[in-house]
Design a protein around this motif. Sequence first.
Motif, PDB file in Angstrom:
ATOM      1  N   SER A  38     -25.004  -8.570  -5.744  1.00 19.48           N
ATOM      2  CA  SER A  38     -24.219  -7.898  -4.966  1.00 19.48           C
ATOM      3  C   SER A  38     -22.553  -8.167  -5.435  1.00 19.48           C
ATOM      4  O   SER A  38     -22.417  -9.164  -6.074  1.00 19.48           O
ATOM      5  CB  SER A  38     -24.340  -8.174  -3.539  1.00 19.48           C
ATOM      6  N   THR A 156     -24.821  -9.260   1.903  1.00 19.90           N
ATOM      7  CA  THR A 156     -25.852  -7.861   2.029  1.00 19.90           C
ATOM      8  C   THR A 156     -26.814  -8.460   3.128  1.00 19.90           C
ATOM      9  O   THR A 156     -27.854  -7.651   3.379  1.00 19.90           O
ATOM     10  CB  THR A 156     -26.530  -7.839   0.709  1.00 19.90           C
ATOM     11  N   ASP A 319     -26.312   2.633  -2.579  1.00 21.00           N
ATOM     12  CA  ASP A 319     -26.325   1.079  -2.507  1.00 21.00           C
ATOM     13  C   ASP A 319     -25.007   0.427  -2.006  1.00 21.00           C
ATOM     14  O   ASP A 319     -24.854  -0.842  -1.994  1.00 21.00           O
ATOM     15  CB  ASP A 319     -26.712   0.799  -3.684  1.00 21.00           C
ATOM     16  N   TYR A 356     -21.617  -3.851  -2.259  1.00 20.15           N
ATOM     17  CA  TYR A 356     -22.414  -3.002  -3.051  1.00 20.15           C
ATOM     18  C   TYR A 356     -23.526  -3.953  -3.687  1.00 20.15           C
ATOM     19  O   TYR A 356     -23.366  -5.096  -4.015  1.00 20.15           O
ATOM     20  CB  TYR A 356     -21.700  -2.557  -4.430  1.00 20.15           C
ATOM     21  N   LYS A 357     -24.588  -3.459  -3.277  1.00 17.04           N
ATOM     22  CA  LYS A 357     -26.066  -4.425  -3.769  1.00 17.04           C
ATOM     23  C   LYS A 357     -26.683  -3.732  -4.840  1.00 17.04           C
ATOM     24  O   LYS A 357     -26.846  -2.573  -4.933  1.00 17.04           O
ATOM     25  CB  LYS A 357     -26.908  -4.318  -2.591  1.00 17.04           C
TER      26      LYS A 357
END
Length: 358
Positions: A38, A156, A319, A356-357
């Motif tokens: 991430s 995340t 995502d 953001y993953k």
Amino acid sequence: MKNLFTLAMLFSVFIMYAQDSIPESEEAPKKKFSFSGSVDGYYRTNLGAPNGGENSQTPNTSFANGNGFAIGMANAIISFEGKKVGAVADLVFGPRGTDAVFGSLQWDLDGDGTPDLGNSSQVVNQLYVYWNVSDKVTLTFGNFNTFLGYEVISPTGNFNYSTSYMFSYGPFSHSGLKLDYAINDDWSLMGAIMNDNDLTNFNLTNNYTLGAQVGYKGTYLNFLYGPQFQVDLTTGFDITDSFYLGLNSTYYVDNDSDASFYGVAIYPQLKTSESFVLGFRAEYFGEGKGGVGAIGGYDDDGDANAFEFTLTGNYAIGDLMIIPEFRIDTTSEDTFLNDDLEPTGSLASFLVAAVYKF
């Protein structure tokens, strides 16, 4: 030497014979390689309190404490998975990662009598190997994130972007050996022997900590016993298809100083659409005998407490997660400064994060 040589030869012959005797259909499958992680950043500002400079104010919790535009961390997770065994290397880069591995000491390379900081191992969040002994038993050896608490290091894995007091002052990671036992689909057990909390590179103190966990249908009762004692309860329920309620409660005491902290937090979350969830964290946190320094100042008995309320939204774009958050911290003592640089027991702040993953 002759005996050792003979044993080595016999062992080699046995291995070659065992490999040759395995039918093709039963040969071990190729190892599976995976790469994930991430990236996150945020904008944060105080409301009614100084931003930036020597008087800048932040909640006394981990991560998300920069002002203005700030970066979190880049997280890279590399894993190898075989039929029975595997390994994981979890690397972190950036301010959030540095804060997460604060206990990653190195040997005394400069000879000043103390272990060195600022070494390459400070990018290692987790580093472990595992062996699936059976369908029910797994052994893990190395450095792994803590099994206590509702929140985790990676953004995340949390609903809220900022973190709670209970998470911030509990352990982040352990190094040692743990055994997980899945009794059935509902019940599980875990036992571990580890270094002191967060001493992940080596055992600086020569003390050891025992860990245990009892799990039942997503509810976990966790224990640590060693130089520090901690008991922790984590659970969560789907009240309806769109409403979830999480709960975390913990109690910690230092067995040498008797300093302690304790707390409870609830995590209600309401899914309003396929892409948006609104959540809330309400936490009470208390310290005894001077505690762990989370709250500035203590009463005559050495006690202090804090209430923390965080309203968070999660908006998913593929995502990418956009996370706006409003937070209020109130403490029993004058922990913060207002815009007039006068002591006060409250702090309001706002942030918006992007996670953001991959």
